[in-house]
Design a protein around this motif. Structure first.
Motif, PDB file in Angstrom:
ATOM      1  N   LEU A 144      55.292  43.867  54.891  1.00  0.00           N
ATOM      2  CA  LEU A 144      54.854  43.100  53.833  1.00  0.00           C
ATOM      3  C   LEU A 144      55.277  41.758  53.658  1.00  0.00           C
ATOM      4  CD1 LEU A 144      53.352  43.330  51.047  1.00  0.00           C
ATOM      5  CD2 LEU A 144      55.267  44.259  50.111  1.00  0.00           C
ATOM      6  N   LEU A 145      56.792  41.646  53.873  1.00  0.00           N
ATOM      7  CA  LEU A 145      57.278  40.305  53.874  1.00  0.00           C
ATOM      8  C   LEU A 145      56.655  39.276  54.929  1.00  0.00           C
ATOM      9  CD1 LEU A 145      60.937  41.337  53.161  1.00  0.00           C
ATOM     10  CD2 LEU A 145      59.123  40.239  51.522  1.00  0.00           C
ATOM     11  N   SER A 146      56.288  39.837  55.998  1.00  0.00           N
ATOM     12  CA  SER A 146      55.638  39.010  57.139  1.00  0.00           C
ATOM     13  C   SER A 146      54.223  38.495  56.816  1.00  0.00           C
ATOM     14  CB  SER A 146      55.655  39.590  58.431  1.00  0.00           C
ATOM     15  OG  SER A 146      54.864  40.862  58.379  1.00  0.00           O
ATOM     16  N   THR A 147      53.551  39.263  55.795  1.00  0.00           N
ATOM     17  CA  THR A 147      52.027  38.738  55.397  1.00  0.00           C
ATOM     18  C   THR A 147      52.078  37.471  54.876  1.00  0.00           C
ATOM     19  OG1 THR A 147      50.178  39.405  54.587  1.00  0.00           O
ATOM     20  CG2 THR A 147      51.905  40.226  53.326  1.00  0.00           C
ATOM     21  N   ASN A 148      51.001  36.601  54.686  1.00  0.00           N
ATOM     22  CA  ASN A 148      51.084  35.648  53.733  1.00  0.00           C
ATOM     23  C   ASN A 148      49.973  35.718  52.755  1.00  0.00           C
ATOM     24  OD1 ASN A 148      52.644  33.922  55.428  1.00  0.00           O
ATOM     25  ND2 ASN A 148      50.858  33.550  56.823  1.00  0.00           N
ATOM     26  N   ASP A 149      49.583  37.135  52.587  1.00  0.00           N
ATOM     27  CA  ASP A 149      48.624  37.413  51.619  1.00  0.00           C
ATOM     28  C   ASP A 149      49.599  37.544  50.129  1.00  0.00           C
ATOM     29  OD1 ASP A 149      46.678  38.072  49.782  1.00  0.00           O
ATOM     30  OD2 ASP A 149      46.123  39.953  51.147  1.00  0.00           O
ATOM     31  N   VAL A 150      49.328  36.636  49.373  1.00  0.00           N
ATOM     32  CA  VAL A 150      50.175  36.440  48.236  1.00  0.00           C
ATOM     33  C   VAL A 150      49.549  37.658  47.185  1.00  0.00           C
ATOM     34  CG1 VAL A 150      50.451  35.065  45.907  1.00  0.00           C
ATOM     35  CG2 VAL A 150      50.413  34.006  48.148  1.00  0.00           C
ATOM     36  N   ALA A 151      48.409  37.909  47.170  1.00  0.00           N
ATOM     37  CA  ALA A 151      47.798  39.141  46.299  1.00  0.00           C
ATOM     38  C   ALA A 151      48.658  40.244  46.720  1.00  0.00           C
ATOM     39  CB  ALA A 151      46.343  39.372  46.412  1.00  0.00           C
ATOM     40  N   GLU A 152      48.724  40.737  47.962  1.00  0.00           N
ATOM     41  CA  GLU A 152      49.282  41.836  48.544  1.00  0.00           C
ATOM     42  C   GLU A 152      50.514  42.147  48.178  1.00  0.00           C
ATOM     43  OE1 GLU A 152      49.582  44.294  52.698  1.00  0.00           O
ATOM     44  OE2 GLU A 152      48.240  42.537  52.749  1.00  0.00           O
ATOM     45  N   ILE A 153      51.218  40.898  48.338  1.00  0.00           N
ATOM     46  CA  ILE A 153      52.853  40.879  47.741  1.00  0.00           C
ATOM     47  C   ILE A 153      52.846  41.316  46.450  1.00  0.00           C
ATOM     48  CG2 ILE A 153      54.949  39.469  47.651  1.00  0.00           C
ATOM     49  CD1 ILE A 153      54.061  37.902  50.404  1.00  0.00           C
ATOM     50  N   GLN A 154      52.009  40.450  45.617  1.00  0.00           N
ATOM     51  CA  GLN A 154      52.113  40.729  44.066  1.00  0.00           C
ATOM     52  C   GLN A 154      51.665  42.150  43.754  1.00  0.00           C
ATOM     53  OE1 GLN A 154      49.492  37.852  42.590  1.00  0.00           O
ATOM     54  NE2 GLN A 154      51.183  36.267  42.403  1.00  0.00           N
ATOM     55  N   HIS A 155      50.841  42.913  44.525  1.00  0.00           N
ATOM     56  CA  HIS A 155      50.537  44.271  44.193  1.00  0.00           C
ATOM     57  C   HIS A 155      51.577  45.180  44.469  1.00  0.00           C
ATOM     58  CE1 HIS A 155      48.143  47.825  43.560  1.00  0.00           C
ATOM     59  NE2 HIS A 155      48.415  48.177  44.715  1.00  0.00           N
ATOM     60  N   ALA A 156      52.282  44.855  45.358  1.00  0.00           N
ATOM     61  CA  ALA A 156      53.316  45.710  45.929  1.00  0.00           C
ATOM     62  C   ALA A 156      54.394  45.619  44.889  1.00  0.00           C
ATOM     63  CB  ALA A 156      53.994  45.157  47.394  1.00  0.00           C
ATOM     64  N   ALA A 157      54.679  44.362  44.525  1.00  0.00           N
ATOM     65  CA  ALA A 157      55.864  44.511  43.473  1.00  0.00           C
ATOM     66  C   ALA A 157      55.502  45.038  42.152  1.00  0.00           C
ATOM     67  CB  ALA A 157      56.045  42.835  43.239  1.00  0.00           C
ATOM     68  N   GLN A 158      54.245  45.037  41.776  1.00  0.00           N
ATOM     69  CA  GLN A 158      53.844  45.471  40.343  1.00  0.00           C
ATOM     70  C   GLN A 158      52.463  46.307  40.590  1.00  0.00           C
ATOM     71  OE1 GLN A 158      53.196  41.843  37.979  1.00  0.00           O
ATOM     72  NE2 GLN A 158      55.670  42.057  37.454  1.00  0.00           N
ATOM     73  N   PRO A 159      52.652  47.448  41.119  1.00  0.00           N
ATOM     74  CA  PRO A 159      51.446  48.253  41.623  1.00  0.00           C
ATOM     75  C   PRO A 159      50.644  48.781  40.293  1.00  0.00           C
ATOM     76  CG  PRO A 159      53.447  49.664  42.010  1.00  0.00           C
ATOM     77  CD  PRO A 159      53.823  48.143  41.738  1.00  0.00           C
ATOM     78  N   HIS A 160      51.131  48.793  39.157  1.00  0.00           N
ATOM     79  CA  HIS A 160      50.519  49.360  38.134  1.00  0.00           C
ATOM     80  C   HIS A 160      49.516  48.386  37.468  1.00  0.00           C
ATOM     81  CE1 HIS A 160      54.053  47.421  36.547  1.00  0.00           C
ATOM     82  NE2 HIS A 160      53.413  47.161  35.653  1.00  0.00           N
ATOM     83  N   LEU A 161      49.667  46.881  38.018  1.00  0.00           N
ATOM     84  CA  LEU A 161      48.794  46.125  37.067  1.00  0.00           C
ATOM     85  C   LEU A 161      47.455  46.093  37.870  1.00  0.00           C
ATOM     86  CD1 LEU A 161      51.255  42.870  36.690  1.00  0.00           C
ATOM     87  CD2 LEU A 161      50.444  44.624  34.813  1.00  0.00           C
ATOM     88  N   GLY A 162      46.314  45.903  37.327  1.00  0.00           N
ATOM     89  CA  GLY A 162      45.245  45.821  37.635  1.00  0.00           C
ATOM     90  C   GLY A 162      44.461  47.234  37.839  1.00  0.00           C
ATOM     91  N   GLY A 163      44.841  48.088  37.700  1.00  0.00           N
ATOM     92  CA  GLY A 163      44.340  49.442  38.142  1.00  0.00           C
ATOM     93  C   GLY A 163      43.282  49.827  37.044  1.00  0.00           C
ATOM     94  N   ASN A 164      43.437  49.431  35.796  1.00  0.00           N
ATOM     95  CA  ASN A 164      42.527  50.053  34.652  1.00  0.00           C
ATOM     96  C   ASN A 164      41.725  48.806  34.212  1.00  0.00           C
ATOM     97  OD1 ASN A 164      43.410  52.532  34.922  1.00  0.00           O
ATOM     98  ND2 ASN A 164      45.140  52.277  33.717  1.00  0.00           N
ATOM     99  N   ILE A 165      40.587  48.955  33.828  1.00  0.00           N
ATOM    100  CA  ILE A 165      39.652  47.859  33.017  1.00  0.00           C
ATOM    101  C   ILE A 165      39.354  48.386  31.717  1.00  0.00           C
ATOM    102  CG2 ILE A 165      37.740  46.451  33.262  1.00  0.00           C
ATOM    103  CD1 ILE A 165      37.812  46.663  36.282  1.00  0.00           C
ATOM    104  N   ASP A 166      39.543  47.641  30.667  1.00  0.00           N
ATOM    105  CA  ASP A 166      39.089  48.229  29.408  1.00  0.00           C
ATOM    106  C   ASP A 166      37.787  47.519  29.052  1.00  0.00           C
ATOM    107  OD1 ASP A 166      38.981  48.996  26.816  1.00  0.00           O
ATOM    108  OD2 ASP A 166      40.492  47.664  25.995  1.00  0.00           O
ATOM    109  N   LEU A 167      36.663  48.482  29.193  1.00  0.00           N
ATOM    110  CA  LEU A 167      35.304  48.229  28.829  1.00  0.00           C
ATOM    111  C   LEU A 167      35.026  48.440  27.572  1.00  0.00           C
ATOM    112  CD1 LEU A 167      33.853  50.081  32.111  1.00  0.00           C
ATOM    113  CD2 LEU A 167      34.329  47.477  31.741  1.00  0.00           C
ATOM    114  N   LYS A 168      35.666  48.542  26.636  1.00  0.00           N
ATOM    115  CA  LYS A 168      35.436  48.727  24.943  1.00  0.00           C
ATOM    116  C   LYS A 168      35.471  47.043  24.545  1.00  0.00           C
ATOM    117  CE  LYS A 168      37.309  53.332  24.620  1.00  0.00           C
ATOM    118  NZ  LYS A 168      38.423  54.016  23.832  1.00  0.00           N
ATOM    119  N   GLY A 169      34.448  46.881  24.060  1.00  0.00           N
ATOM    120  CA  GLY A 169      34.558  45.285  23.742  1.00  0.00           C
ATOM    121  C   GLY A 169      34.939  45.000  22.234  1.00  0.00           C
TER     122      GLY A 169
END
Length: 66
Positions: A41-66
């Motif tokens: 993971l540290l050898s990758t340059n993909d920032v989104a992948e590193i952020q997801h590994a640091a906080q895997p609970h973020l972005g898993g759910n979408i609230d569709l109730k408006g």
């Protein structure tokens, strides 16, 4: 002193030691796998992948109730 009792005690101690070593080896294998994953993971340059590994609970759910 009872020889049979001493023999049973020694045998039981050896079994406990073997079980402890088996558990330790399994834990060491898990740590090695985690270390390899972190190195990869540290050898990758993909920032989104590193952020997801640091906080895997973020972005898993979408609230569709408006």
């Amino acid at each position: 002193m009872d020889i049979a009792l001493m023999s049973m005690g020694l045998s039981q101690g050896q079994i406990q030691q073997q079980a402890s070593m088996s558990v330790m080896k399994m834990a060491l294998g898990n740590v090695e796998q985690q270390g390899e994953a972190i190195q990869k993971l540290l050898s990758t340059n993909d920032v989104a992948e590193i952020q997801h590994a640091a906080q895997p609970h973020l972005g898993g759910n979408i609230d569709l109730k408006g």
